[in-house]
Design an enzyme around this catalytic site. Structure first.
Site: not given
Ligand code: SER
Length: 319
Positions: A12, A15-16, A146, A150, A176
């Site tokens: 990933g 991604g951010q 989600y 998690k 974030i």
């Protein structure tokens, strides 16, 4: 990790978080010791595009394994995931990617005796009824898919540690905030989007109410949390993939007020949508004393410093 670290695979990575964490890891451990993967290629000409890239759908075990073997991977930083809002649009896909992807990373960790697997968790593990300052250990009850994934990943982390001795680690990241790469479909995205509007001289239409208060963190602290936990002595750790990490906590009105110090005419228009309910199910802040005690967690940025730095970075990027 030491200089002798074999190789780190960041999934990933476009991604951010990945786009900045992978670069920091390459600065610390050498460009040749970091391999990045994603289902999208890094932007041509970006610093990220200088790193070794592998196309990888993390649900595909055979390809995941071939990447680990090909590069003699020693540590996986597993960031590939579907976030809360996109997860609600496609819960099955969210489950598949988050759970199969993480199980593949954990199983490769066991099979190849990797030194560590880092996989972040999130404030999304909590749900309605949780105290405003979420404790390290307590009721979770997430309401989004989600969040469900998690919590499952945190439990899998405990299981893989106990059953196979896999050294898996992770923090529960808050929202974030960063200037480099936009977040990919989460509930806390408003705290990033608001800056783009302010710097471009536009009003911001916010999808949650002005009194919505959530835990947030600036990217340098997000990276610091990952690296500090990855490098912490194993014997000091009392948790695996579920460390609370606090940094700052504010409502949208306070964020807008801080931005207005730089852009006095900046306006936010509040139009709450379905994302309000998700935001309301998350805590205002977290108790991160376990992270502070076990591995010395200490964030550096507060709201004021973060806003100043974000605006400087976005002005350089957008204007
Ligand atoms: N930023 C994430 C989201 O909003 C929370 O982990 O989905």
């Amino acid at each position: 990790m030491t200089k002798e670290t074999k190789k780190i695979l960041v999934t990933g990575a476009c991604g951010q978080i990945g786009s900045e964490l992978a670069l920091k890891l390459s600065e610390l451990y050498g460009k040749n010791n970091v391999v990045i993967s994603d289902v999208a290629e890094p932007k041509p000409g970006s610093a990220l595009a200088d790193l070794t890239f592998e196309y990888l759908d993390v649900t595909d075990f055979a390809t995941f394994e071939s990447v680990v073997r090909k590069h003699n991977i020693d540590t996986i930083v597993h960031l590939a995931a579907i976030l809360s809002v996109v997860g609600e649009q496609n819960p099955q896909k969210c489950w598949n990617i988050n759970i199969s992807g993480t199980l593949n990373a954990f199983n490769l960790g066991v099979k190849y005796e990797l030194s560590k697997v880092f996989v972040p968790s999130s404030i999304a593990v909590w749900g309605k009824g949780v105290p405003k300052i979420a404790p390290q250990d307590g009721i979770l009850k997430p309401t989004t898919m989600y969040g469900v994934t998690k919590v499952t990943i945190e439990l899998l982390g405990d299981y893989y540690f106990r059953k196979f001795g896999l050294d898996c680690r992770g923090v529960r990241y808050p929202g974030i905030i960063s200037a480099e790469t936009l977040p990919g479909g989460g509930t806390t995205d408003y705290a990033v989007e608001i800056f783009y509007s302010a710097v471009k001289g536009e009003d911001y239409v916010c999808f949650v109410r002005e009194d919505t208060r959530l835990p947030m963190m600036y990217m340098p602290d997000c990276i610091k949390a990952a690296i500090d936990l990855i490098n912490a002595p194993k014997e000091k750790l009392t948790h695996h993939c579920d460390y609370n990490v606090g940094s700052m906590s504010f409502d949208v009105a306070s964020l807008a007020k801080e931005i207005q110090k730089y852009y006095p005419n900046f306006k936010v228009i509040y139009k709450p949508d379905f994302r309000q309910e998700i935001a309301d199910s998350w805590p205002d802040d977290v108790d991160d004393s376990a992270a502070r005690n076990d591995w010395g967690w200490k964030p550096e940025f507060d709201l004021e410093r973060m806003v100043k730095d974000m605006i400087e970075k976005l002005k350089a990027k957008l204007l």
